[in-house]
Write an enzyme that holds these catalytic residues in place. Structure first.
Site, short mmCIF file in Angstrom:
data_model
loop_
_atom_site.label_atom_id
_atom_site.label_comp_id
_atom_site.label_asym_id
_atom_site.label_seq_id
_atom_site.Cartn_x
_atom_site.Cartn_y
_atom_site.Cartn_z
N GLU A 70 0.83 -1.22 0.00
CA GLU A 70 0.00 0.00 0.00
C GLU A 70 0.87 1.27 0.00
OE1 GLU A 70 -3.78 -0.04 1.76
OE2 GLU A 70 -3.91 -2.23 1.73
N1 CAA Z 1 -4.54 11.15 -3.10
C1 CAA Z 1 -5.34 11.70 -4.04
N2 CAA Z 1 -4.89 11.98 -5.29
C2 CAA Z 1 -3.61 11.69 -5.57
C3 CAA Z 1 -2.74 11.11 -4.64
C4 CAA Z 1 -3.25 10.83 -3.34
N3 CAA Z 1 -2.51 10.27 -2.40
N4 CAA Z 1 -1.52 10.92 -5.22
C5 CAA Z 1 -1.64 11.37 -6.47
N5 CAA Z 1 -2.88 11.83 -6.69
C6 CAA Z 1 -3.40 12.45 -7.92
C7 CAA Z 1 -2.61 13.73 -8.21
O1 CAA Z 1 -3.16 14.83 -7.53
C8 CAA Z 1 -2.74 13.83 -9.71
O2 CAA Z 1 -4.00 14.37 -10.01
P1 CAA Z 1 -4.11 15.58 -11.11
O3 CAA Z 1 -3.50 15.02 -12.37
O4 CAA Z 1 -5.59 15.81 -11.22
O5 CAA Z 1 -3.34 16.72 -10.55
C9 CAA Z 1 -2.75 12.36 -10.18
O6 CAA Z 1 -3.16 11.60 -9.04
C10 CAA Z 1 -1.39 11.91 -10.66
O7 CAA Z 1 -0.51 12.07 -9.60
P2 CAA Z 1 1.05 12.33 -9.76
O8 CAA Z 1 1.29 13.28 -10.89
O9 CAA Z 1 1.58 12.70 -8.43
O10 CAA Z 1 1.54 10.88 -10.22
P3 CAA Z 1 2.99 10.25 -10.13
O11 CAA Z 1 3.05 9.28 -11.23
O12 CAA Z 1 4.04 11.31 -10.03
O13 CAA Z 1 3.06 9.48 -8.73
C11 CAA Z 1 2.48 8.28 -6.74
C12 CAA Z 1 2.04 9.18 -7.90
C13 CAA Z 1 2.14 9.03 -5.45
C14 CAA Z 1 3.92 7.90 -6.73
C15 CAA Z 1 1.60 7.04 -6.92
O14 CAA Z 1 1.95 6.36 -8.09
C16 CAA Z 1 1.65 6.08 -5.75
O15 CAA Z 1 1.00 6.32 -4.73
N6 CAA Z 1 2.37 4.96 -5.91
C17 CAA Z 1 2.33 3.88 -4.94
C18 CAA Z 1 1.29 2.89 -5.34
C19 CAA Z 1 0.86 2.03 -4.20
O16 CAA Z 1 0.64 2.50 -3.08
N7 CAA Z 1 0.67 0.74 -4.48
C20 CAA Z 1 0.16 -0.16 -3.51
C21 CAA Z 1 -0.44 -1.33 -4.19
S1 CAA Z 1 -1.97 -1.82 -3.50
C22 CAA Z 1 -1.61 -2.92 -2.26
O17 CAA Z 1 -0.50 -3.03 -1.80
C23 CAA Z 1 -2.79 -3.62 -1.76
C24 CAA Z 1 -2.58 -4.91 -1.08
O18 CAA Z 1 -2.89 -5.93 -1.64
C25 CAA Z 1 -2.16 -4.94 0.34
#
Ligand code: CAA
Length: 384
Positions: free
Chosen positions: A368
């Site tokens: 996550e």
């Molecule tokens: N909350 C709400 N919106 C968000 C957000 C958040 N935490 N993070 C990003 N966004 C939105 C941004 O505001 C942006 O929106 P706009 O285009 O409208 O401005 C859009 O999403 C794109 O965001 P970024 O430009 O920041 O995207 P990025 O590619 O630079 O990176 C990141 C985003 C934060 C690194 C994201 O990819 C991320 O969180 N990665 C980790 C993924 C993750 O947590 N995976 C877990 C897998 S699920 C799991 O583990 C479940 C299980 O089985 C236990």
């Protein structure tokens, strides 16, 4: 500021503690060794209303607040994190996502049985499919594709490390529908496991949470009706991020539970084990460890409560949830390692539980959103 818990929250904490002690503790070492999914325990979670804790009763949930969810997650994770991860994914990622972004038809069809954890007398849980072999932290770069064919999409690709992979009946799948649009070209779909073209890969042989069923899931020309898309076209990445914000509170609470479970065992052991003529907690070397464990755990707990409180009060909890997960998972890793140390040679032996808690702690720094991703989220928000 009021730090006290309500009568209802205390009742939930007590019920979760009893469930953990009576239903999860027996057989936990064997389930870990044999990588056995805790089916009976998860069925009991459904009976307790713990699979849809925060979902509106209108859709089969228990209608509790996020603090209650954190309390239950902590108690269950003290004993068996393989049970609590199933609970966390179903509550935070699946039910919450559907309740907030699904339409009425989707909620009636899928959310109600998912929140009840049962359909036609059988266990009914969900899974969240975002990660891919080449898209973990960089979740924007989805390779799984969903091509629009008018009244349906055709889904192809592979998802990795899926919690509840083989047990779930319903998958929430993120897929690329327009590669030119980046994060705005991703959609989220409700996919049923038994649809043609869906296959479940072998169970991962893991370091920790070994009872949890983690699988790769592949899709080969899976026909997904358009009515199973969640939200408007292009909403999928936002859906995943918003849902994960709440998921991170669940995993923070899981890490908190793993830490406090290990601490309670170390404290009890330090009172009973004698060395140099006195119980080992009377030695400053051990007492300082216990003091630092208790302090780190309490700060993690306060962050979990704050994130949950912000969520319950309709505030933006993105940063606090990321802080809670970052701090609680580091705390879990540190406390469990020290708990093994307090136990000495016995800590290295399975019967004393702390080595398993130490192995279970590690994943909380990874899934996550890794600790590095949490720092990105916090860093971007505080410098905006
Ligand atoms: N909350 C709400 N919106 C968000 C957000 C958040 N935490 N993070 C990003 N966004 C939105 C941004 O505001 C942006 O929106 P706009 O285009 O409208 O401005 C859009 O999403 C794109 O965001 P970024 O430009 O920041 O995207 P990025 O590619 O630079 O990176 C990141 C985003 C934060 C690194 C994201 O990819 C991320 O969180 N990665 C980790 C993924 C993750 O947590 N995976 C877990 C897998 S699920 C799991 O583990 C479940 C299980 O089985 C236990």
């Amino acid at each position: 500021m009021d730090f006290s818990l309500s009568e209802e929250q205390l009742m939930i904490q007590k019920a979760a503690r009893e469930f953990a002690q009576q239903d999860c503790l027996p057989g936990v070492i064997e389930r870990d060794e044999k990588q056995k999914f805790p089916l009976e325990q998860v069925e009991k979670l459904a009976d307790l209303g713990f699979l849809g804790m925060m979902t509106d009763p209108q859709f089969g949930g228990a209608g509790m607040d996020t603090i209650s969810y954190v309390l239950a997650m902590e108690e269950i994770s003290k004993v068996d994190a393989s049970v609590s991860v199933c609970m966390s994914v179903n509550n935070s990622l699946v039910c919450w996502g559907l309740e907030h972004y699904g339409n009425e038809t989707q909620k009636n069809k899928y959310l109600t049985p998912l929140a009840q954890g049962k359909k036609e007398g059988q266990l009914y849980v969900g899974a969240f499919l975002l990660s891919e072999p080449e898209a973990g932290s960089d979740a924007t770069h989805q390779h799984t594709s969903a091509i629009d064919h008018g009244d349906h999409y055709v889904l192809n690709g592979v998802k990795n490390w899926i919690t509840n992979g083989s047990t779930a009946s319903v998958y929430l799948v993120m897929a690329q529908t327009d590669a030119n649009k980046g994060s705005k070209g991703i959609n989220a779909f409700i996919v049923e496991k038994n649809w043609p073209g869906v296959s479940v890969g072998v169970k991962e042989n893991k370091m920790g949470i070994r009872g949890s069923d983690t699988h790769a899931i592949s899709f080969s020309d899976v026909k997904v009706p358009k009515e199973n898309r969640i939200g408007a076209d292009g909403f999928g990445f936002s859906f995943a991020m918003k849902t994960l914000n709440g998921g991170r509170i669940g995993i923070a609470a899981q890490a908190l539970g793993i830490a406090s479970g290990a601490y309670e065992l170390a404290l009890a052991y330090s009172k009973q084990r004698q060395s140099f003529g006195k119980p080992i907690h009377e030695h400053q070397a051990i007492q300082f460890k216990l003091a630092e464990m208790a302090t780190r755990i309490q700060t993690a707990r306060l962050l979990c409560y704050q994130a949950a409180w912000e969520k319950d009060h309709g505030l933006d909890y993105t940063t606090t949830a990321a802080m809670a997960k970052l701090h609680a998972s580091d705390t879990a890793m540190w406390v469990t390692t020290e708990a093994v140390q307090v136990h000495g040679g016995y800590g290295f032996v399975k019967e004393f539980h702390v080595e398993r808690l130490m192995r279970d702690a590690k994943i909380t720094q990874i899934y996550e959103g890794t600790s590095e991703i949490q720092k990105m989220v916090i860093g971007r928000n505080i410098t905006r």
